[in-house]
Write an enzyme that holds these catalytic residues in place. Structure first.
Site, PDB file in Angstrom:
ATOM      1  N   PRO A  82      25.642  57.426  75.693  1.00  0.00           N
ATOM      2  CA  PRO A  82      24.421  56.851  76.276  1.00  0.00           C
ATOM      3  C   PRO A  82      23.928  55.623  75.506  1.00  0.00           C
ATOM      4  O   PRO A  82      23.131  54.851  76.034  1.00  0.00           O
ATOM      5  CB  PRO A  82      23.397  57.996  76.217  1.00  0.00           C
ATOM      6  CG  PRO A  82      23.998  59.046  75.352  1.00  0.00           C
ATOM      7  CD  PRO A  82      25.464  58.815  75.252  1.00  0.00           C
ATOM      8  N   GLU A 125      24.411  67.264  71.852  1.00  0.00           N
ATOM      9  CA  GLU A 125      23.479  66.148  71.656  1.00  0.00           C
ATOM     10  C   GLU A 125      24.172  64.898  71.126  1.00  0.00           C
ATOM     11  O   GLU A 125      23.568  63.834  71.008  1.00  0.00           O
ATOM     12  CB  GLU A 125      22.339  66.558  70.717  1.00  0.00           C
ATOM     13  CG  GLU A 125      21.361  67.554  71.342  1.00  0.00           C
ATOM     14  CD  GLU A 125      20.798  67.067  72.673  1.00  0.00           C
ATOM     15  OE1 GLU A 125      20.125  66.026  72.689  1.00  0.00           O
ATOM     16  OE2 GLU A 125      21.058  67.729  73.692  1.00  0.00           O
ATOM     17  N   ARG A 159      41.816  51.658  90.302  1.00  0.00           N
ATOM     18  CA  ARG A 159      41.965  50.966  91.587  1.00  0.00           C
ATOM     19  C   ARG A 159      42.280  49.484  91.414  1.00  0.00           C
ATOM     20  O   ARG A 159      42.733  48.831  92.346  1.00  0.00           O
ATOM     21  CB  ARG A 159      40.726  51.172  92.480  1.00  0.00           C
ATOM     22  CG  ARG A 159      39.444  50.634  91.923  1.00  0.00           C
ATOM     23  CD  ARG A 159      38.252  51.046  92.760  1.00  0.00           C
ATOM     24  NE  ARG A 159      38.176  50.359  94.038  1.00  0.00           N
ATOM     25  CZ  ARG A 159      37.815  49.088  94.202  1.00  0.00           C
ATOM     26  NH1 ARG A 159      37.482  48.353  93.152  1.00  0.00           N
ATOM     27  NH2 ARG A 159      37.769  48.550  95.394  1.00  0.00           N
ATOM     28  N   ASP A 213      39.949  39.895  96.393  1.00  0.00           N
ATOM     29  CA  ASP A 213      40.157  38.544  95.900  1.00  0.00           C
ATOM     30  C   ASP A 213      39.205  37.549  96.543  1.00  0.00           C
ATOM     31  O   ASP A 213      38.936  36.499  95.985  1.00  0.00           O
ATOM     32  CB  ASP A 213      41.594  38.078  96.186  1.00  0.00           C
ATOM     33  CG  ASP A 213      42.585  38.832  95.329  1.00  0.00           C
ATOM     34  OD1 ASP A 213      42.152  39.400  94.314  1.00  0.00           O
ATOM     35  OD2 ASP A 213      43.771  38.860  95.687  1.00  0.00           O
TER      36      ASP A 213
HETATM   37  C1  9D3 Z   1      17.602  63.050  73.196  1.00  0.00           C
HETATM   38  C2  9D3 Z   1      18.719  62.110  73.029  1.00  0.00           C
HETATM   39  N1  9D3 Z   1      19.699  62.199  74.118  1.00  0.00           N
HETATM   40  C3  9D3 Z   1      20.110  60.799  74.458  1.00  0.00           C
HETATM   41  C4  9D3 Z   1      19.524  60.338  75.720  1.00  0.00           C
HETATM   42  C5  9D3 Z   1      20.838  62.979  73.670  1.00  0.00           C
HETATM   43  C6  9D3 Z   1      22.013  62.963  74.572  1.00  0.00           C
HETATM   44  C7  9D3 Z   1      21.889  63.215  75.930  1.00  0.00           C
HETATM   45  C8  9D3 Z   1      23.016  63.273  76.730  1.00  0.00           C
HETATM   46  C9  9D3 Z   1      23.273  62.754  74.043  1.00  0.00           C
HETATM   47  C10 9D3 Z   1      24.383  62.811  74.846  1.00  0.00           C
HETATM   48  C11 9D3 Z   1      24.260  63.073  76.186  1.00  0.00           C
HETATM   49  C12 9D3 Z   1      25.456  63.138  77.052  1.00  0.00           C
HETATM   50  N2  9D3 Z   1      25.699  61.882  77.719  1.00  0.00           N
HETATM   51  C13 9D3 Z   1      26.829  61.223  77.577  1.00  0.00           C
HETATM   52  O1  9D3 Z   1      27.695  61.668  76.867  1.00  0.00           O
HETATM   53  C14 9D3 Z   1      27.009  59.941  78.241  1.00  0.00           C
HETATM   54  C15 9D3 Z   1      26.124  59.173  79.083  1.00  0.00           C
HETATM   55  C16 9D3 Z   1      24.796  59.421  79.559  1.00  0.00           C
HETATM   56  O2  9D3 Z   1      24.146  60.442  79.287  1.00  0.00           O
HETATM   57  N3  9D3 Z   1      24.235  58.480  80.342  1.00  0.00           N
HETATM   58  C17 9D3 Z   1      24.869  57.327  80.716  1.00  0.00           C
HETATM   59  N4  9D3 Z   1      26.087  57.060  80.298  1.00  0.00           N
HETATM   60  C18 9D3 Z   1      26.695  57.984  79.484  1.00  0.00           C
HETATM   61  S1  9D3 Z   1      28.230  57.808  78.860  1.00  0.00           S
HETATM   62  C19 9D3 Z   1      28.190  59.261  78.071  1.00  0.00           C
END
Ligand code: 9D3
Length: 247
Positions: free
Chosen positions: A89, A116, A154, A169
């Protein structure tokens, strides 16, 4: 393209190898998938892959060691991992441009987090790049990896049919920087709603102009940020700009 995925839920990736465009490309040998489960690299009776964060706080973190052992096993079985990309994230926002970049690689490894997060020392030493899908919270990296892989596969040579590749394209679709216009198919009237008459006229120049104007109007209404970018990139003609002014 050789794709590796490190994940506690490897079966989530079956959908890519079995269904639709990506499934067909997999059957044709255009890409192959190997999954690596960190739980297979644990040595304790409980097959522990997580632990509590130092300094306290809610939730659990993924242990570095099973992830490192997963990466090392990829190196044992293959020439290399290719770039190691963590779905996170806090990563850089994913984009069509990034999909185009990834589609040039002969091999790549995606690491999917759960809980987390992941012990930072694994990220510091083993991860080359972090990618996010956007500003919303998923329950793990797998669904993000699926989206990134779908967008990438893709684009591999010979995966889309000639018609779809030509569309890709052209100035329409992915490269125009505008949202796609609305589309209609049979019947001509559905629940009292007619198809826009211009689309039935057979007048190809008028149809092209209608589609262009709908793209411009839709982008102005829903994604003004994209419209500004398209202007800056010089993707809009004088005719486009005139239409937007009278909108
Ligand atoms: C309270 C902090 N959280 C961050 C917003 C902890 C947290 C939440 C969810 C840590 C990891 C996750 C799991 N999410 C992913 O692994 C993830 C993700 C996402 O949650 N949103 C957008 N893109 C991605 S890419 C991987």
């Amino acid at each position: 393209m050789q794709v590796n995925v490190v994940s506690l839920f490897p079966s989530m990736f079956d959908v890519l190898t079995t269904m639709g465009v990506t499934g067909r490309a997999h059957e044709q040998g255009k890409w192959s998938l190997a999954t690596w489960n960190p739980r297979s690299y644990t040595h304790d009776v409980h097959h522990t892959v997580d632990d509590r964060p130092y300094g306290g706080g809610p939730g659990m973190l993924m242990l570095a060691q099973p992830l490192v052992d997963s990466i090392n096993d990829i190196k044992q079985h293959q020439e290399s991992t290719g770039p190691v990309i963590l779905l996170s994230p806090t990563g850089q926002p994913f984009s069509q441009a990034k999909a185009q970049e990834l589609a040039q690689l002969p091999r790549v490894t995606f690491v999917c987090g759960r809980y987390e997060g992941i012990d930072q020392r694994f990220i510091d030493r083993y991860v080359d790049e972090e990618i996010s899908l956007g500003d919303f919270v998923l329950s793990g990296g797998e669904v993000a990896a699926l989206a990134v892989l779908d967008a990438t596969i893709r684009l591999l040579p010979g995966v889309l049919n000639d018609h779809q590749s030509a569309l890709q394209d052209s100035f329409h679709d992915e490269l125009s920087g505008l949202l796609d216009c609305e589309h209609y198919t049979r019947p001509e009237v559905f629940e009292e709603m007619p198809v826009p008459p211009v689309l039935l006229s057979g007048h190809h120049a008028n149809i092209a102009q209608w589609r262009r104007e709908r793209s411009l109007a839709l982008t102005a209404a829903r994604r003004p940020d994209l419209l500004e970018k398209a202007k800056e990139k010089g993707l809009l003609s004088k005719k486009d700009l005139l239409f937007l002014k009278q909108l």
